[in-house]
Motif scaffolding. Structure first.
Motif, PDB file in Angstrom:
ATOM      1  N   PRO A  88      31.018  41.098  52.756  1.00 11.47           N
ATOM      2  CA  PRO A  88      32.025  40.452  53.710  1.00 11.47           C
ATOM      3  C   PRO A  88      31.095  39.768  54.656  1.00 11.47           C
ATOM      4  O   PRO A  88      31.674  38.613  55.279  1.00 11.47           O
TER       5      PRO A  88
ATOM      6  N   THR B 230      46.743  38.591  50.570  1.00 12.30           N
ATOM      7  CA  THR B 230      45.542  38.727  51.221  1.00 12.30           C
ATOM      8  C   THR B 230      44.509  39.464  50.322  1.00 12.30           C
ATOM      9  O   THR B 230      44.637  40.244  49.422  1.00 12.30           O
TER      10      THR B 230
ATOM     11  N   THR C 110      41.125  41.247  50.346  1.00  9.21           N
ATOM     12  CA  THR C 110      40.185  42.106  51.480  1.00  9.21           C
ATOM     13  C   THR C 110      39.002  42.386  50.524  1.00  9.21           C
ATOM     14  O   THR C 110      39.012  43.126  49.587  1.00  9.21           O
ATOM     15  N   TYR C 111      37.758  41.962  51.201  1.00  8.02           N
ATOM     16  CA  TYR C 111      36.465  42.161  50.909  1.00  8.02           C
ATOM     17  C   TYR C 111      35.663  43.448  51.697  1.00  8.02           C
ATOM     18  O   TYR C 111      35.836  43.415  53.115  1.00  8.02           O
ATOM     19  N   SER C 112      35.176  44.435  50.989  1.00  6.09           N
ATOM     20  CA  SER C 112      34.560  45.563  51.590  1.00  6.09           C
ATOM     21  C   SER C 112      33.288  45.814  50.898  1.00  6.09           C
ATOM     22  O   SER C 112      33.018  45.520  49.874  1.00  6.09           O
TER      23      SER C 112
ATOM     24  N   ASN D 109      39.975  43.787  47.264  1.00  2.00           N
ATOM     25  CA  ASN D 109      41.380  44.211  47.283  1.00  2.00           C
ATOM     26  C   ASN D 109      42.578  43.213  47.299  1.00  2.00           C
ATOM     27  O   ASN D 109      42.397  42.448  48.497  1.00  2.00           O
TER      28      ASN D 109
END
Length: 210
Positions: free
Chosen positions: A176, A88, A90-92, A78
């Protein structure tokens, strides 16, 4: 006696217009750089991950809108932020099974049977191995075996004790965790910094330098 002198700048209004144009074009360059980073950064990050881990690049990048058919993904990405300093990524993702890391064999060897259904040759013994980090293939354990999962394939399991059950699926690590690896993390930061600088210089030349 007093006298007033009013200095004049030649083509003053033209200079003002040029300055305003530069400011507007610089804003365009900044916005273009933000868009470039949103589209390119996940690919750069995936390259740094796959330099260390033996996972397919397509599994650690966002789903392509032009791709056909189902895509196996190990990650969610994201990207947020409308300015360079607020962006930013974001890794999930959940902890992965060894199937993502060139696990062998992919399926249990099967026994062969004759036309009457009698076992003619027993399934050969096998060891389950995976190469999580490149060049470091390892056997997952003497007691590890393959079994079916909800997705229709086979994943490795291990018994908790000497009885047939209970059993637990073997897991490795998540994307992550790969991103924050002591080697991968600094390489990502360097790649993003270098990439952003290149895209910003390109966009400045594109919008301002023309």
């Amino acid at each position: 006696m007093a006298v007033n002198i009013n200095p004049q700048v030649r083509n003053y209004q033209r200079l003002i217009n040029d300055i305003n144009a530069i400011k507007a074009n610089t804003e365009k360059a900044l916005k273009a750089t933000v868009r470039d980073m949103a589209s390119r950064a996940p690919g750069w990050i995936a390259s740094e991950i796959t330099n260390v881990y033996n996972i397919k690049k397509g599994e650690v990048t966002p789903k392509s809108s032009s791709a056909k058919g189902p895509q196996r993904k190990a990650v969610g990405v994201n990207v947020q932020g409308n300015t360079i300093d607020s962006q930013t990524i974001t890794y999930s993702g959940t902890v992965l099974t060894p199937t993502h890391f060139r696990m062998t064999p992919k399926q249990r060897p099967k026994s062969t049977k004759d036309e009457h259904g009698k076992v003619k040759r027993k399934a050969r013994p096998y060891e389950v191995s995976a190469e999580i980090k490149k060049g470091q293939r390892k056997v997952l354990g003497d007691e590890v075996f393959l079994g079916g999962n909800s997705g229709g394939g086979e994943i490795p399991f291990q018994r908790r004790g000497t009885a047939r059950t209970p059993i637990d699926a073997i897991k490795t690590l998540s994307v992550p965790q790969m991103v924050t690896n002591e080697v991968v993390g600094p390489a990502i930061e360097e790649k993003l910094s270098e990439g952003m600088e290149q895209r910003f210089n390109h966009n400045i030349e594109r919008f301002v330098g023309r």
